[in-house]
Design an enzyme around this catalytic site. Structure first.
Site: not given
Ligand code: GLU
Length: 468
Positions: A238-240, A242
């Site tokens: 996911s976005k976290r 990167g």
């Protein structure tokens, strides 16, 4: 068999690397077998679908070079077809209206949970004789009660689900709009999809989709459910973790072929080969060699591959992408040195095109300020004589080529009785503003004589004005 594969994203966000890998696998399969690759935008969720997301998908696919032979088809433009088939299933008794309110369903759920049963719709509207007035019903698919569904999955092997575990799925909401599992089925059927290659987050939908296909009298496509991509901590990517958006990789200076090469190896292997040109991927790709387990995203490996393609790719091709980045930085690459020469000079020390663009800006536009430390150390009174002495032999130099520039620098150092670095480093700062650039003779060749002389004058004036 004619191969027809598809990529069917829901436009509810950016095109992420997981989606891009699904698209790549479907595309490769079609290309390998001379088949047809279809793009279908599954935009029936009107609240979550956005035109920006559609654009991000189309732009991402175009940037990756994943071209489609049919589509993009938009599900929102096919509502008439879905409605016609829902009416057909209702007529045939394979679907039925359901009038249950939210409260009724909640209560049903609570009672089942209290009895430690799996919550499911109990089919109570299947045999309604007198429908209640004033309620617009949803439509449910009448799932078979007996028997089982077998998914002959090309990646995971046979998956068997008992029909008793599946309940009657809503296929049309009370406003008449069709639901996801129904539209997928209708489209896979009418678009004659032979291979459904998709993420294994959909594997739970497949038995229901198979039952609907059978009710519509269709033959089944082949299914290949591809395991998920995880971040290094084992959680779903996911976005976290990167950057996960394809266009963000473009913006951060990755080459599409590097990302494709990275993605093809994420969950698929061909011996121990790591580097694949697009043609090699098409040749080698096959479904049985897709891994059964999830794969872990490794940004360092992607960066390594990117540098590989920057280093070994055709400089003309790399320059094409560098031009785009220079443009993004606000410079017009046609008003300066040929980006192909810049790529050749810069590719060893830049792992991304964004870094390359930033460290090449000085070729295309005058910088406002020198890097503070670089100037402090190199643009000193002591350096002034060297810079001034270089000026006239450089001005007289013809042709302006690397070798003769080199000779001028060496001769100047010799005449002043200093080492070459004593001349070269201030010269580098004078022309580039920093201490980092390609070899100085090459840097000057690319920059051109006029700009070199101009910047030498500027540096000398700067030293004089700062009087150190
Ligand atoms: N629209 C679905 C998604 O974006 C994919 C459906 C499918 O591939 O069958 O997850």
């Amino acid at each position: 068999m004619t191969i027809r594969s598809r990529f069917a994203p829901s436009p509810t966000g950016y095109l992420h690397v997981g989606g891009a890998r699904t698209a790549l696998f479907s595309w490769l399969y079609a290309r390998k077998h001379g088949g047809t690759f279809i793009l279908r935008i599954e935009d029936t969720d009107l609240e979550r679908s956005t035109p920006e997301s559609v654009n991000a998908i189309l732009e991402g696919m175009a940037w990756l070079g994943l071209d489609y032979d049919e589509g993009p088809f938009y599900q929102t433009q096919r509502f008439d077809r879905y409605k016609a088939l829902i009416a057909q299933l209702l007529d045939e008794g394979k679907a039925y209206p359901c009038y249950c309110s939210r409260e009724t369903l909640d209560q049903m759920r609570e009672e089942q949970m209290a009895k430690k049963e799996k919550p499911r719709y109990d089919g109570r509207c299947r045999h309604l004789t007198s429908p209640p007035h004033g309620i617009t019903p949803v439509v449910r698919f009448r799932n078979p009660d007996e028997g089982e569904v077998v998914i002959e999955d090309l990646v995971k092997g046979d998956i068997v689900v008992r029909n008793g575990e599946l309940d009657d799925l809503i296929i049309a909401r009370s406003d008449g709009s069709p639901t996801y599992n129904f539209t997928v089925v209708v489209d896979d059927l009418e678009m004659e999809v032979s291979h459904v290659i998709r993420g294994d987050d959909h594997v739970n939908n497949t038995p229901r989709q198979i039952n609907i296909l059978k009710a519509l009298g269709a033959s089944l496509p082949l299914y290949a459910h591809v395991p998920m991509i995880l971040g290094s901590d084992g959680a779903r990517l996911s976005k976290r973790h990167g950057a996960v958006s394809v266009l963000q990789y473009r913006d951060e200076g990755y080459l599409p072929e590097a990302l494709l090469n990275y993605l093809v190896r994420l969950g698929w292997s061909h011996g121990d080969q790591e580097i694949f040109s697009i043609d090699e991927m098409i040749q080698a790709f096959d479904i049985p060699n897709i891994n059964c387990s999830a794969s872990t995203f490794n940004p360092e490996k992607l960066l390594w591959l990117n540098h590989h393609y920057i280093m070994h790719g055709d400089p003309v091709h790399v320059a094409h992408h560098l031009r785009w980045h220079l443009g993004q930085c606000g410079v017009d690459p046609s008003q300066g040195p040929d980006p192909v020469a810049v790529v050749k000079a810069q590719r060893e020390r830049n792992k991304t095109l964004l870094d390359m663009a930033h460290s090449s800006l000085f070729f295309y536009r005058d910088f406002e300020e020198y890097d503070e430390k670089a100037a402090q150390k190199n643009l000193t009174r002591d350096a002034l004589q060297g810079l001034q002495t270089l000026m006239s032999p450089l001005e007289a130099l013809r042709p302006w080529v690397r070798e003769s520039i080199h000779d001028v620098i060496v001769a100047t150092a010799e005449s002043l009785g200093v080492k070459m670095g004593v001349i070269a480093q201030p010269l580098r700062v004078a022309v580039s503003g920093t201490t980092v650039s390609p070899p100085i003779d090459l840097t000057l060749e690319i920059l051109g004589k006029e700009k070199t002389i101009e910047r030498l004058h500027k540096a000398c004036a700067w030293i004089n004005s700062t009087a150190r």
